[in-house]
Every structure is written in structure tokens, then in C-alpha cells.
Design an enzyme around this catalytic site. Structure first.
Site, PDB file in Angstrom:
ATOM      1  N   THR A  14     -23.592 -11.882   1.436  1.00  0.00           N
ATOM      2  CA  THR A  14     -22.912 -12.793   1.817  1.00  0.00           C
ATOM      3  C   THR A  14     -22.620 -14.146   1.215  1.00  0.00           C
ATOM      4  OG1 THR A  14     -22.373 -11.256   2.945  1.00  0.00           O
ATOM      5  CG2 THR A  14     -20.761 -12.417   2.929  1.00  0.00           C
ATOM      6  N   ALA A  34     -22.590 -35.958  -5.360  1.00  0.00           N
ATOM      7  CA  ALA A  34     -24.059 -35.871  -5.045  1.00  0.00           C
ATOM      8  C   ALA A  34     -24.480 -36.789  -6.132  1.00  0.00           C
ATOM      9  CB  ALA A  34     -24.369 -34.638  -4.877  1.00  0.00           C
ATOM     10  N   ARG A  46     -34.377  -8.798  -1.418  1.00  0.00           N
ATOM     11  CA  ARG A  46     -35.196  -8.024  -1.126  1.00  0.00           C
ATOM     12  C   ARG A  46     -35.265  -7.038  -2.239  1.00  0.00           C
ATOM     13  NH1 ARG A  46     -33.546  -5.669   4.518  1.00  0.00           N
ATOM     14  NH2 ARG A  46     -31.513  -6.217   4.148  1.00  0.00           N
ATOM     15  N   GLU A 131     -25.089 -26.397   8.657  1.00  0.00           N
ATOM     16  CA  GLU A 131     -23.904 -26.665   8.994  1.00  0.00           C
ATOM     17  C   GLU A 131     -23.673 -25.577   9.478  1.00  0.00           C
ATOM     18  OE1 GLU A 131     -21.089 -29.632   9.706  1.00  0.00           O
ATOM     19  OE2 GLU A 131     -20.959 -28.111  10.873  1.00  0.00           O
ATOM     20  N   VAL A 134     -23.142 -22.454  12.872  1.00  0.00           N
ATOM     21  CA  VAL A 134     -21.990 -22.977  13.509  1.00  0.00           C
ATOM     22  C   VAL A 134     -20.423 -22.927  12.534  1.00  0.00           C
ATOM     23  CG1 VAL A 134     -20.790 -24.003  15.875  1.00  0.00           C
ATOM     24  CG2 VAL A 134     -23.841 -24.017  15.362  1.00  0.00           C
ATOM     25  N   GLY A 189     -16.756  -8.611   5.477  1.00  0.00           N
ATOM     26  CA  GLY A 189     -18.923  -9.133   5.657  1.00  0.00           C
ATOM     27  C   GLY A 189     -18.909 -10.740   6.677  1.00  0.00           C
ATOM     28  N   GLU A 192     -22.278  -9.814  11.488  1.00  0.00           N
ATOM     29  CA  GLU A 192     -23.941  -9.828  10.818  1.00  0.00           C
ATOM     30  C   GLU A 192     -24.694  -8.531  10.694  1.00  0.00           C
ATOM     31  OE1 GLU A 192     -25.522 -13.157  11.671  1.00  0.00           O
ATOM     32  OE2 GLU A 192     -23.553 -13.779  12.131  1.00  0.00           O
ATOM     33  N   ASP A 203     -23.850 -13.746  19.507  1.00  0.00           N
ATOM     34  CA  ASP A 203     -24.122 -14.928  17.844  1.00  0.00           C
ATOM     35  C   ASP A 203     -23.067 -15.872  17.618  1.00  0.00           C
ATOM     36  OD1 ASP A 203     -23.366 -15.375  14.890  1.00  0.00           O
ATOM     37  OD2 ASP A 203     -21.687 -15.511  15.530  1.00  0.00           O
ATOM     38  N   LYS A 207     -24.491 -20.078  19.150  1.00  0.00           N
ATOM     39  CA  LYS A 207     -23.795 -20.991  18.150  1.00  0.00           C
ATOM     40  C   LYS A 207     -23.623 -22.585  19.826  1.00  0.00           C
ATOM     41  CE  LYS A 207     -21.505 -18.130  14.814  1.00  0.00           C
ATOM     42  NZ  LYS A 207     -19.996 -17.051  14.283  1.00  0.00           N
TER      43      LYS A 207
HETATM   44  P1  NAP Z   1     -26.541 -10.215   4.112  1.00  0.00           P
HETATM   45  O1  NAP Z   1     -25.376 -10.376   2.952  1.00  0.00           O
HETATM   46  O2  NAP Z   1     -26.815  -9.660   5.106  1.00  0.00           O
HETATM   47  O3  NAP Z   1     -27.710 -11.003   3.397  1.00  0.00           O
HETATM   48  C1  NAP Z   1     -29.182 -11.497   3.582  1.00  0.00           C
HETATM   49  C2  NAP Z   1     -29.943 -11.303   2.681  1.00  0.00           C
HETATM   50  O4  NAP Z   1     -31.213 -11.546   2.343  1.00  0.00           O
HETATM   51  C3  NAP Z   1     -30.004 -10.439   1.460  1.00  0.00           C
HETATM   52  O5  NAP Z   1     -29.880 -10.323  -0.272  1.00  0.00           O
HETATM   53  C4  NAP Z   1     -31.062  -9.552   2.030  1.00  0.00           C
HETATM   54  O6  NAP Z   1     -31.490  -9.037   0.633  1.00  0.00           O
HETATM   55  C5  NAP Z   1     -31.838 -10.420   2.284  1.00  0.00           C
HETATM   56  N1  NAP Z   1     -32.897  -9.737   2.972  1.00  0.00           N
HETATM   57  C6  NAP Z   1     -32.889  -9.244   4.185  1.00  0.00           C
HETATM   58  N2  NAP Z   1     -34.205  -9.552   5.061  1.00  0.00           N
HETATM   59  C7  NAP Z   1     -35.036  -9.846   3.460  1.00  0.00           C
HETATM   60  C8  NAP Z   1     -36.813  -9.433   3.650  1.00  0.00           C
HETATM   61  N3  NAP Z   1     -37.033  -8.862   5.082  1.00  0.00           N
HETATM   62  N4  NAP Z   1     -36.957 -10.466   2.663  1.00  0.00           N
HETATM   63  C9  NAP Z   1     -36.371 -10.701   1.985  1.00  0.00           C
HETATM   64  N5  NAP Z   1     -34.772 -10.971   1.976  1.00  0.00           N
HETATM   65  C10 NAP Z   1     -34.232 -10.004   2.723  1.00  0.00           C
HETATM   66  O7  NAP Z   1     -25.928 -11.386   5.586  1.00  0.00           O
HETATM   67  P2  NAP Z   1     -25.006 -12.640   5.343  1.00  0.00           P
HETATM   68  O8  NAP Z   1     -24.279 -12.535   6.029  1.00  0.00           O
HETATM   69  O9  NAP Z   1     -25.684 -13.306   3.890  1.00  0.00           O
HETATM   70  O10 NAP Z   1     -26.007 -13.571   6.725  1.00  0.00           O
HETATM   71  C11 NAP Z   1     -27.061 -14.351   5.767  1.00  0.00           C
HETATM   72  C12 NAP Z   1     -27.505 -15.515   6.751  1.00  0.00           C
HETATM   73  O11 NAP Z   1     -26.116 -16.298   7.421  1.00  0.00           O
HETATM   74  C13 NAP Z   1     -27.474 -15.165   8.762  1.00  0.00           C
HETATM   75  O12 NAP Z   1     -28.258 -15.703   9.165  1.00  0.00           O
HETATM   76  C14 NAP Z   1     -25.905 -14.813   8.744  1.00  0.00           C
HETATM   77  O13 NAP Z   1     -26.041 -15.413  10.177  1.00  0.00           O
HETATM   78  C15 NAP Z   1     -25.719 -16.493   8.267  1.00  0.00           C
HETATM   79  N6  NAP Z   1     -24.100 -16.623   8.454  1.00  0.00           N
HETATM   80  C16 NAP Z   1     -23.605 -15.308   8.007  1.00  0.00           C
HETATM   81  C17 NAP Z   1     -22.205 -15.830   7.920  1.00  0.00           C
HETATM   82  C18 NAP Z   1     -20.958 -14.658   7.528  1.00  0.00           C
HETATM   83  O14 NAP Z   1     -20.074 -14.702   7.375  1.00  0.00           O
HETATM   84  N7  NAP Z   1     -22.052 -13.922   7.009  1.00  0.00           N
HETATM   85  C19 NAP Z   1     -21.506 -17.044   8.480  1.00  0.00           C
HETATM   86  C20 NAP Z   1     -22.428 -18.098   8.741  1.00  0.00           C
HETATM   87  C21 NAP Z   1     -23.857 -17.742   8.995  1.00  0.00           C
HETATM   88  P3  NAP Z   1     -31.262  -7.939  -0.075  1.00  0.00           P
HETATM   89  O15 NAP Z   1     -29.877  -8.717  -0.901  1.00  0.00           O
HETATM   90  O16 NAP Z   1     -32.067  -7.088  -1.521  1.00  0.00           O
HETATM   91  O17 NAP Z   1     -31.047  -6.192   0.925  1.00  0.00           O
HETATM   92  N1  HSE Z   2     -20.860 -12.598  12.314  1.00  0.00           N
HETATM   93  C1  HSE Z   2     -20.299 -14.023  12.118  1.00  0.00           C
HETATM   94  C2  HSE Z   2     -18.920 -13.684  12.523  1.00  0.00           C
HETATM   95  C3  HSE Z   2     -20.301 -14.693  11.180  1.00  0.00           C
HETATM   96  O1  HSE Z   2     -17.900 -12.913  12.557  1.00  0.00           O
HETATM   97  O2  HSE Z   2     -18.313 -15.310  13.391  1.00  0.00           O
HETATM   98  C4  HSE Z   2     -20.198 -16.695  10.737  1.00  0.00           C
HETATM   99  O3  HSE Z   2     -21.335 -16.812  11.641  1.00  0.00           O
END
Ligand code: NAP
Ligand code: HSE
Length: 442
Positions: A14, A34, A46, A131, A134, A189, A192, A203, A207
């Protein structure tokens, strides 16, 4: 124009996908702001064959993302994999040890290892920026580090999990079932990889621990955060709260306080609260996050915006990259937690017992004479004063012989409520454990 800032993206889910789209869409604007281009030179995830809805062919694929740490063609590693430990932490440690700047959205990793990583970043003289970790797209870390830097922060609290807020506000609006709304939040999306981190409050606690460190200049202390999620909040609680003039929101709250022994303590809690309808947090709906910081000179500051999702989170990640491209993340003001690690204070956790407040208590009880008297007697014996009490119909859902008794207490110490619950513990009249939700005060 200076040389481009060369970045490598680890994680293309995501957030990673959102970062690629943002950098491609706003490339010219980013370069102007920038002072140089931000160039994606390598990517990793992956599954190389996965369709991510974005053309990744211009970028070099790396099967082993830890190779980014030693690649001389990369200036900044962007970690968007997730997980407090495992591959994300290995990559972060190696990148900083090799003198690469690190940008991450990973609150779990920062909450558990942020001080170690900040120590490594400070030693290497490189940036560590988070940034997006949180409140997604809301620039609250920057707001506290920079905009509110002149203030002593007295209290910081807010809605820190988009998934929970989406679930609670959608249940409130539509009366829909918890599980169905969680599935919607996952599809959008917001959730977590393990959604129990969202709904069980973990979560938000990650934060909160990060926010507290930045707000109070303290080391991150995740373990003592008191955590209750939203799993046990029923549609009936939402209706009851509404009838009393409140909305239910999962609130993370941190403040420093003076203990009886004169020491300063740190209070950190994530808990579903009843929020009065006239409070600014009451009308925060959907995946929106909102953080209130009370500065001793600024007064109440409110940071609000999308707390999850690809676009808003990418916006925060790329803002960090722009800071690094500009060179803002170097020099004395660059400490990841605003104050250099060696100067952060470590505070003992505060005891919640003496905290004064009002609370909503909900009991699910056997529908038979004397049960209400038993509950109110426990309240009397514990010194809890009841402001209002509602006994509502039958609980239904297989519980034709149970009823819900909800009450709101007058202001009193939390220790009194804890005592009342101890007195009722094990009573055969209670068919499930009581639910306590604090009422947010101004
Ligand atoms: P996600 O959609 O599950 O994406 C995770 C990515 O990491 C995928 O591309 C996955 O590969 C890759 N990955 C997972 N395990 C791996 C491994 N062992 N080796 C190599 N690549 C690996 O997660 P996300 O929602 O983008 O979140 C990413 C981070 O941002 C997390 O720390 C989350 O807490 C944080 N975050 C998310 C949001 C949100 O709204 N989603 C907001 C703020 C912060 P594949 O795609 O090939 O499976
Ligand atoms: N899973 C988290 C949420 C993503 O729902 O707030 C953003 O950190």
C-alpha cells in the site's frame, strides 16, 4: 541543480506503491521544492511478479533488500516492509551502520527499537525519519519537533488508528456489524498486515509511545503503555453513548505528572473513550486521525488529516525525503527525537490509580432480581458515585436471559472503579467481564 537524491524502496505494498506514484506524479514540483530530484534507483519486495498497478520496469529490482545497505549508488533507504523485527529491522540497522539515511513508516519498529536506531543514526551523522509512522499523512512529528519546539508540552492525545476510527464511526453511522466494517477497512488498505494490531490498540500504542518521546523529550517506553482495544465495544454501547451525548473513539493519551514522591512520571494509555459531542475529536470520522498537543505557550494545537491509506502515507514519506534532499536533516537540529538520544530523559511509568475522572461502565448480567442491587452495592462499597444508570432490554444474540446495565460515574479516582470491579469479580450475576470506558475531559 544538485545531484539527485538516490533512494531505494524496500516494500511495494500500500505505502510503497503510493510512494512510487507520488514521486512519479509530482516529480517536477518535488525537484523545485527540494532543490534536486528524488530518484528511485532500486526497489524490492517479496514477489517480483505481483501486479502492483504501477509500472515498475524503470527501476532496478533487488531480490535481497539488505543489499541496499552497502550499495554505493543509494543515498537513502526507504523501509516500507513493516514489522517490529525481522527483515525491516535488519535492513534498518545495516543501512544506518553503512551511513545511509533511513526513512520509514514503521511505527512498530520505531516504538521498539527507535532509540537504538536513533543512536546509530546520530553516530553515523545521517538522518532517521519516520513522519509516516504516526498519524499517516498528518505532519504531527514535524509539528511537534519544529512548530511547537518552543513549548513545554503538557499533554498529547488523539485518534491514532484509522482502522479503529473507521470501524467505530461507521458502526455509529450505519449500525453495521464490527466484522463487516473491519473487512471494509482492510480492503481500503488501512489495516496492518495483522489487523489485531489495529483493533486491539497495539498500533495506536506504538504511535503514542513515539509521540510521547517527541513531545516530552523522553526515551521511548512502549512496555508500560496501558492498552485496551475496541473488540468489546458493542453497537449497544455506541447507542448508549449517543443517548448520553457522547461518541466512542479509541484515544491514545500521554502526559507527564508529579507523583506523590515528587518524581515526574509518564502516563501513557490507549483506551476507547466516550468523547463529548462538543469536543473537537468527537467529529473525527472514517480513517481520519487527529492529535491534540497542549503547549504551555501555544495552547491547544490540533493536527488532523488522513491517518492511513496509500496517498496520505506516501505524502509523509516523501516529505521526509524532501527534508533530506534539502539537507534539513543534518546538523544540530537533526536528532530523530528532536533532542539527542543522550539527552533524552527516562521517566518511570505513572500509576493510574489516583487519576481523577468519570467513566462509563457496562455490565452484561443475568436477568434476575437482586443483580442491580449487587452492582450498586459494589459501587457504594468502593466509593464510586453513580451519575446515571440505564438498564436496556435483553442483550439478544443468544443471550435471551441477559441484560445490559450501563452507568456513568461522577468524577472520582480510577482506583475506586478498579476496587468495585474487584468486588464484583467472579460474581455469577455477571455473564461476561464488565467494560470500562473513560470519559474524555477537556
Ligand atoms: P503492505 O501493503 O503489507 O506491504 C508490505 C510490503 O513489504 C509488500 O510489498 C511486501 O512484499 C513487502 N514485504 C513483506 N515482507 C517482506 C519480506 N520478508 N521481504 C521483502 N519484502 C517483504 O504494508 P503497508 O500497508 O504498505 O505498510 C508498510 C509499512 O507502513 C508498515 O510498517 C505499516 O505499519 C506502515 N504504515 C502503513 C500505513 C497504511 O495506511 N497502510 C500507514 C502508515 C504506516 P509483497 O508485496 O511482494 O508481498
Ligand atoms: N493500520 C494503521 C491505521 C495504518 O489503521 O491507522 C496507519 O498507521
Amino acid at each position: 541543480m544538485s545531484k539527485p537524491l538516490r533512494i531505494a524502496l524496500a516494500g511495494l505494498g500500500t505505502v510503497g506503491g503510493g510512494v512510487v506514484r507520488l514521486i512519479e506524479t509530482n516529480a517536477a514540483l518535488i525537484e523545485r521544492r527540494a532543490g534536486r530530484a528524488i530518484e528511485i534507483v532500486a526497489i524490492s519486495a517479496r514477489d517480483r511478479s505481483k501486479d502492483r498497478g504501477v509500472d515498475l520496469s524503470p527501476y532496478r529490482w533487488e531480490d535481497d533488500m539488505t543489499a541496499f545497505a552497502t550499495d554505493p549508488g543509494i543515498d537513502v533507504v526507504v523501509e516500507l516492509v513493516g514489522g517490529s523485527d525481522g527483515p525491516a529491522l535488519t535492513l534498518a540497522r545495516r543501512a544506518l551502520a553503512q551511513g545511509k539515511a533511513l526513512v520509514t513508516a514503521n511505527k512498530a519498529m520505531i516504538a521498539h527499537h527507535g532509540i537504538e536506531l536513533a543512536t546509530a543514526a546520530e553516530a553515523a551523522g545521517v538522518a532517521l525519519k519516520f513522519e509516516a509512522a504516526v498519524a499517516g499523512g498528518v505532519p504531527v512529528i514535524k509539528g511537534l519537533r519544529e512548530g511547537a519546539a518552543a513549548n513545554a508540552i503538557l499533554r498529547v492525545y488523539g485518534i491514532l488508528n484509522g482502522t479503529c476510527n473507521y470501524i467505530l464511526s461507521t458502526m455509529e453511522d450505519t449500525g453495521a456489524d464490527f466484522a463487516a466494517v473491519l473487512a471494509e477497512a482492510q480492503a481500503k488498505g488501512y489495516a496492518e498486515a495483522d489487523p489485531s494490531f489495529d483493533i486491539d490498540g497495539v498500533d495506536a500504542a506504538h504511535k503514542l509511545a513515539i509521540l510521547a518521546s517527541v513531545a516530552f523529550g523522553t526515551t521511548i517506553d512502549f512496555a508500560p503503555v496501558e492498552i485496551t482495544g475496541i473488540r468489546r465495544v458493542l453497537a449497544a454501547d455506541i447507542a448508549q453513548a449517543d443517548a448520553l451525548g457522547y461518541y466512542i473513539r479509541l484515544i491514545g493519551m500521554a502526559e507527564t505528572e508529579q507523583a506523590a514522591d515528587g518524581t515526574t512520571r509518564l502516563f501513557q494509555r490507549v483506551h476507547p473513550h466516550l468523547v463529548p459531542r462538543d469536543h473537537p475529536l468527537a467529529h473525527v470520522d472514517g480513517a481520519t486521525n487527529a492529535v491534540v498537543a497542549e503547549g504551555n505557550f501555544s495552547g491547544r494545537l490540533l493536527f488532523q488529516g488522513a491517518g492511513a491509506g496509500d496517498g496520505p502515507t506516501a505524502s509523509a514519506v516523501v516529505a521526509d525525503l524532501i527534508d533530506i534532499a534539502r539537507g534539513d536533516a543534518k546538523g544540530p537540529g537533526a536528532a530523530p527525537f528532536s533532542i539527542p538520544v543522550a539527552a533524552l530523559e527516562t521517566l518511570a511509568p505513572a500509576d493510574s490509580g489516583p487519576r481523577m475522572g468519570r467513566a462509563y461502565l457496562r455490565f452484561t448480567v443475568a436477568d434476575r432480581p437482586g443483580v442491580l442491587a449487587e452492582i450498586t452495592a459494589a459501587m457504594r462499597d468502593a466509593g464510586v458515585s453513580i451519575e446515571s444508570l440505564i438498564q436496556k432490554g435483553r442483550a439478544g444474540a443468544g443471550g435471551t436471559d441477559t441484560v445490559l446495565v450501563a452507568m456513568v460515574t461522577h468524577e472520582g479516582p480510577e482506583s475506586a472503579i478498579a476496587k468495585a470491579l474487584r468486588l464484583l469479580h467472579g460474581s455469577p450475576s455477571l455473564t461476561e467481564p464488565p467494560l470500562v470506558m473513560h470519559i474524555l475531559s477537556d
